[in-house]
Design a protein around this motif. Structure first.
Motif, PDB file in Angstrom:
ATOM      1  N   GLN A  91       0.810  -1.139   0.028  1.00  0.00           N
ATOM      2  CA  GLN A  91       0.069   0.086   0.182  1.00  0.00           C
ATOM      3  C   GLN A  91       0.804   1.407   0.162  1.00  0.00           C
ATOM      4  OE1 GLN A  91      -3.708   0.003  -0.278  1.00  0.00           O
ATOM      5  NE2 GLN A  91      -3.235   1.988  -0.863  1.00  0.00           N
ATOM      6  N   PRO A  92       1.925   1.412   0.931  1.00  0.00           N
ATOM      7  CA  PRO A  92       2.673   2.598   0.675  1.00  0.00           C
ATOM      8  C   PRO A  92       3.252   2.865  -0.565  1.00  0.00           C
ATOM      9  CG  PRO A  92       3.135   1.491   2.678  1.00  0.00           C
ATOM     10  CD  PRO A  92       2.409   0.545   1.902  1.00  0.00           C
ATOM     11  N   TRP A  93       3.833   1.681  -1.251  1.00  0.00           N
ATOM     12  CA  TRP A  93       4.384   1.838  -2.571  1.00  0.00           C
ATOM     13  C   TRP A  93       3.414   2.614  -3.474  1.00  0.00           C
ATOM     14  CZ3 TRP A  93       2.711  -0.836  -6.815  1.00  0.00           C
ATOM     15  CH2 TRP A  93       3.428  -0.922  -7.925  1.00  0.00           C
ATOM     16  N   PHE A  94       2.147   1.945  -3.511  1.00  0.00           N
ATOM     17  CA  PHE A  94       0.881   2.412  -4.446  1.00  0.00           C
ATOM     18  C   PHE A  94       0.730   3.712  -4.067  1.00  0.00           C
ATOM     19  CE2 PHE A  94      -3.253   2.949  -5.586  1.00  0.00           C
ATOM     20  CZ  PHE A  94      -3.241   2.136  -6.859  1.00  0.00           C
ATOM     21  N   ASP A  95       0.422   3.952  -2.966  1.00  0.00           N
ATOM     22  CA  ASP A  95       0.254   5.378  -2.477  1.00  0.00           C
ATOM     23  C   ASP A  95       1.216   6.404  -2.920  1.00  0.00           C
ATOM     24  OD1 ASP A  95      -2.344   4.566  -1.293  1.00  0.00           O
ATOM     25  OD2 ASP A  95      -1.249   4.579   0.804  1.00  0.00           O
ATOM     26  N   ALA A  96       2.303   6.033  -3.013  1.00  0.00           N
ATOM     27  CA  ALA A  96       3.692   7.018  -3.602  1.00  0.00           C
ATOM     28  C   ALA A  96       3.523   7.329  -5.118  1.00  0.00           C
ATOM     29  CB  ALA A  96       5.134   6.377  -2.906  1.00  0.00           C
ATOM     30  N   HIS A  97       2.907   6.405  -5.603  1.00  0.00           N
ATOM     31  CA  HIS A  97       2.812   6.798  -7.079  1.00  0.00           C
ATOM     32  C   HIS A  97       1.559   7.501  -7.592  1.00  0.00           C
ATOM     33  CE1 HIS A  97       5.516   3.351  -7.289  1.00  0.00           C
ATOM     34  NE2 HIS A  97       5.878   3.599  -8.396  1.00  0.00           N
ATOM     35  N   LYS A  98       1.771   8.807  -7.989  1.00  0.00           N
ATOM     36  CA  LYS A  98       1.008   9.661  -8.166  1.00  0.00           C
ATOM     37  C   LYS A  98       0.927   9.886  -9.912  1.00  0.00           C
ATOM     38  CE  LYS A  98       0.757  11.076  -4.046  1.00  0.00           C
ATOM     39  NZ  LYS A  98      -0.043  10.237  -3.102  1.00  0.00           N
ATOM     40  N   PRO A  99      -0.478   9.789 -10.422  1.00  0.00           N
ATOM     41  CA  PRO A  99      -0.465   9.752 -11.819  1.00  0.00           C
ATOM     42  C   PRO A  99      -0.005  10.747 -12.549  1.00  0.00           C
ATOM     43  CG  PRO A  99      -2.747   9.133 -10.743  1.00  0.00           C
ATOM     44  CD  PRO A  99      -1.876   9.569  -9.695  1.00  0.00           C
ATOM     45  N   ASP A 100       0.308  11.969 -12.007  1.00  0.00           N
ATOM     46  CA  ASP A 100       0.914  12.951 -12.793  1.00  0.00           C
ATOM     47  C   ASP A 100       2.410  13.061 -12.415  1.00  0.00           C
ATOM     48  OD1 ASP A 100       0.461  13.856 -10.063  1.00  0.00           O
ATOM     49  OD2 ASP A 100      -0.115  15.858 -10.669  1.00  0.00           O
ATOM     50  N   GLU A 101       2.841  12.324 -11.941  1.00  0.00           N
ATOM     51  CA  GLU A 101       4.390  12.267 -11.509  1.00  0.00           C
ATOM     52  C   GLU A 101       5.086  10.989 -11.659  1.00  0.00           C
ATOM     53  OE1 GLU A 101       5.061  13.610  -7.559  1.00  0.00           O
ATOM     54  OE2 GLU A 101       3.909  15.629  -7.820  1.00  0.00           O
ATOM     55  N   HIS A 102       4.610   9.919 -11.105  1.00  0.00           N
ATOM     56  CA  HIS A 102       5.081   8.384 -11.068  1.00  0.00           C
ATOM     57  C   HIS A 102       3.934   7.717 -11.323  1.00  0.00           C
ATOM     58  CE1 HIS A 102       8.499  10.893  -9.492  1.00  0.00           C
ATOM     59  NE2 HIS A 102       8.961  10.153 -10.183  1.00  0.00           N
ATOM     60  N   PRO A 103       3.304   7.245 -12.447  1.00  0.00           N
ATOM     61  CA  PRO A 103       2.250   6.652 -12.333  1.00  0.00           C
ATOM     62  C   PRO A 103       2.460   4.937 -12.446  1.00  0.00           C
ATOM     63  CG  PRO A 103       2.603   7.704 -14.789  1.00  0.00           C
ATOM     64  CD  PRO A 103       3.616   8.066 -13.529  1.00  0.00           C
ATOM     65  N   ILE A 104       1.386   4.298 -12.162  1.00  0.00           N
ATOM     66  CA  ILE A 104       1.037   2.927 -12.356  1.00  0.00           C
ATOM     67  C   ILE A 104       0.014   2.675 -13.504  1.00  0.00           C
ATOM     68  CG2 ILE A 104       0.984   0.515 -11.557  1.00  0.00           C
ATOM     69  CD1 ILE A 104       1.520   1.944  -8.580  1.00  0.00           C
ATOM     70  N   TRP A 105       0.454   1.902 -14.567  1.00  0.00           N
ATOM     71  CA  TRP A 105      -0.566   1.697 -15.525  1.00  0.00           C
ATOM     72  C   TRP A 105      -0.961   0.281 -15.515  1.00  0.00           C
ATOM     73  CZ3 TRP A 105       3.846   4.969 -17.134  1.00  0.00           C
ATOM     74  CH2 TRP A 105       3.314   6.194 -17.544  1.00  0.00           C
ATOM     75  N   LEU A 106      -1.921  -0.349 -15.752  1.00  0.00           N
ATOM     76  CA  LEU A 106      -2.331  -1.513 -15.884  1.00  0.00           C
ATOM     77  C   LEU A 106      -2.663  -1.862 -17.477  1.00  0.00           C
ATOM     78  CD1 LEU A 106      -2.982  -2.174 -13.024  1.00  0.00           C
ATOM     79  CD2 LEU A 106      -5.424  -2.707 -13.668  1.00  0.00           C
ATOM     80  N   ALA A 107      -2.168  -2.859 -17.899  1.00  0.00           N
ATOM     81  CA  ALA A 107      -2.111  -3.323 -19.431  1.00  0.00           C
ATOM     82  C   ALA A 107      -3.176  -4.323 -19.532  1.00  0.00           C
ATOM     83  CB  ALA A 107      -0.949  -3.949 -19.680  1.00  0.00           C
ATOM     84  N   PHE A 108      -4.042  -4.100 -20.575  1.00  0.00           N
ATOM     85  CA  PHE A 108      -5.130  -5.041 -20.724  1.00  0.00           C
ATOM     86  C   PHE A 108      -4.841  -5.591 -22.023  1.00  0.00           C
ATOM     87  CE2 PHE A 108      -6.942  -2.004 -17.818  1.00  0.00           C
ATOM     88  CZ  PHE A 108      -7.814  -2.768 -16.863  1.00  0.00           C
ATOM     89  N   VAL A 109      -5.101  -6.857 -22.214  1.00  0.00           N
ATOM     90  CA  VAL A 109      -5.236  -7.380 -23.311  1.00  0.00           C
ATOM     91  C   VAL A 109      -6.579  -7.763 -23.812  1.00  0.00           C
ATOM     92  CG1 VAL A 109      -4.307  -9.519 -24.841  1.00  0.00           C
ATOM     93  CG2 VAL A 109      -2.724  -8.117 -23.176  1.00  0.00           C
ATOM     94  N   ASP A 110      -7.043  -7.449 -24.902  1.00  0.00           N
ATOM     95  CA  ASP A 110      -8.528  -7.807 -25.158  1.00  0.00           C
ATOM     96  C   ASP A 110      -9.475  -7.772 -24.069  1.00  0.00           C
ATOM     97  OD1 ASP A 110      -7.845  -8.213 -27.638  1.00  0.00           O
ATOM     98  OD2 ASP A 110      -7.749 -10.569 -27.409  1.00  0.00           O
ATOM     99  N   GLY A 111      -9.235  -6.520 -23.037  1.00  0.00           N
ATOM    100  CA  GLY A 111     -10.079  -6.211 -22.112  1.00  0.00           C
ATOM    101  C   GLY A 111      -9.741  -7.051 -20.841  1.00  0.00           C
TER     102      GLY A 111
END
Length: 166
Positions: free
Chosen positions: A43-63
């Motif tokens: 959770q702390p790692w996740f919270d430290a990632h801000k979308p406008d600075e250091h994002p985390i993206w999910l990749a989707f294949v065929d949804g």
């Protein structure tokens, strides 16, 4: 070719992110984490990632959720803010489809808008698939830290690869 899409990760995605991360631990070549992690621990790692600075993206294949890619601060000191560390993790059901290439390219395209000039990755010397992927995409070895990790009784080198982003 399958349809590949990306979206910013949300709190609801964290259990999937943790699951995919944990899939790599037993192989002893991808992460220095030795035992599975929990959602609460990440959770702390996740919270430290801000979308406008250091994002985390999910990749989707065929949804379907297939993996994730993140850009993390390379170093906490302010002068290093132009450099980010990339991490990619692909669900075992979606490996060997070319998704890793698309994930790295997606992060590279987003990097200039985030104020980034460099992307680095830290890869164990025994992780030949990841080394091959990043080298194929133009990343160069910027350094090697010899025998800095002990995984499954074996000493591992850590390679630092980097690429200037324009």
């Amino acid at each position: 070719m399958k349809k590949i899409e990306f979206k910013i990760a949300t709190q609801e995605d964290l259990p999937f992110i943790v699951n995919v991360y944990n899939q790599t631990i037993a192989g002893h070549t991808v992460t220095a984490t030795l035992t599975p992690v929990t959602v609460a621990e990440r959770q702390p790692w996740f919270d430290a990632h801000k979308p406008d600075e250091h994002p985390i993206w999910l990749a989707f294949v065929d949804g379907k959720r297939a993996g994730w890619v993140s850009l993390s601060p390379y170093h906490p000191r302010e002068a290093y803010r132009i450099t980010a560390e990339i991490s990619i993790y692909i669900d075992q059901r979606f490996r060997h489809l070319g998704l890793g290439t698309k994930m790295v390219q997606y992060a590279e395209q987003a990097a200039p808008k985030l104020g980034l000039k460099n992307i680095v990755c830290l890869i164990f010397g025994a992780n030949l698939p990841s080394l091959g992927l990043f080298e194929k995409l133009g990343y160069k070895t910027w350094g090697t830290l010899p025998n800095v990790a002990l995984l499954a009784g074996k000493l591992m080198d850590l390679k630092i690869l980097g690429k200037a982003i324009h």
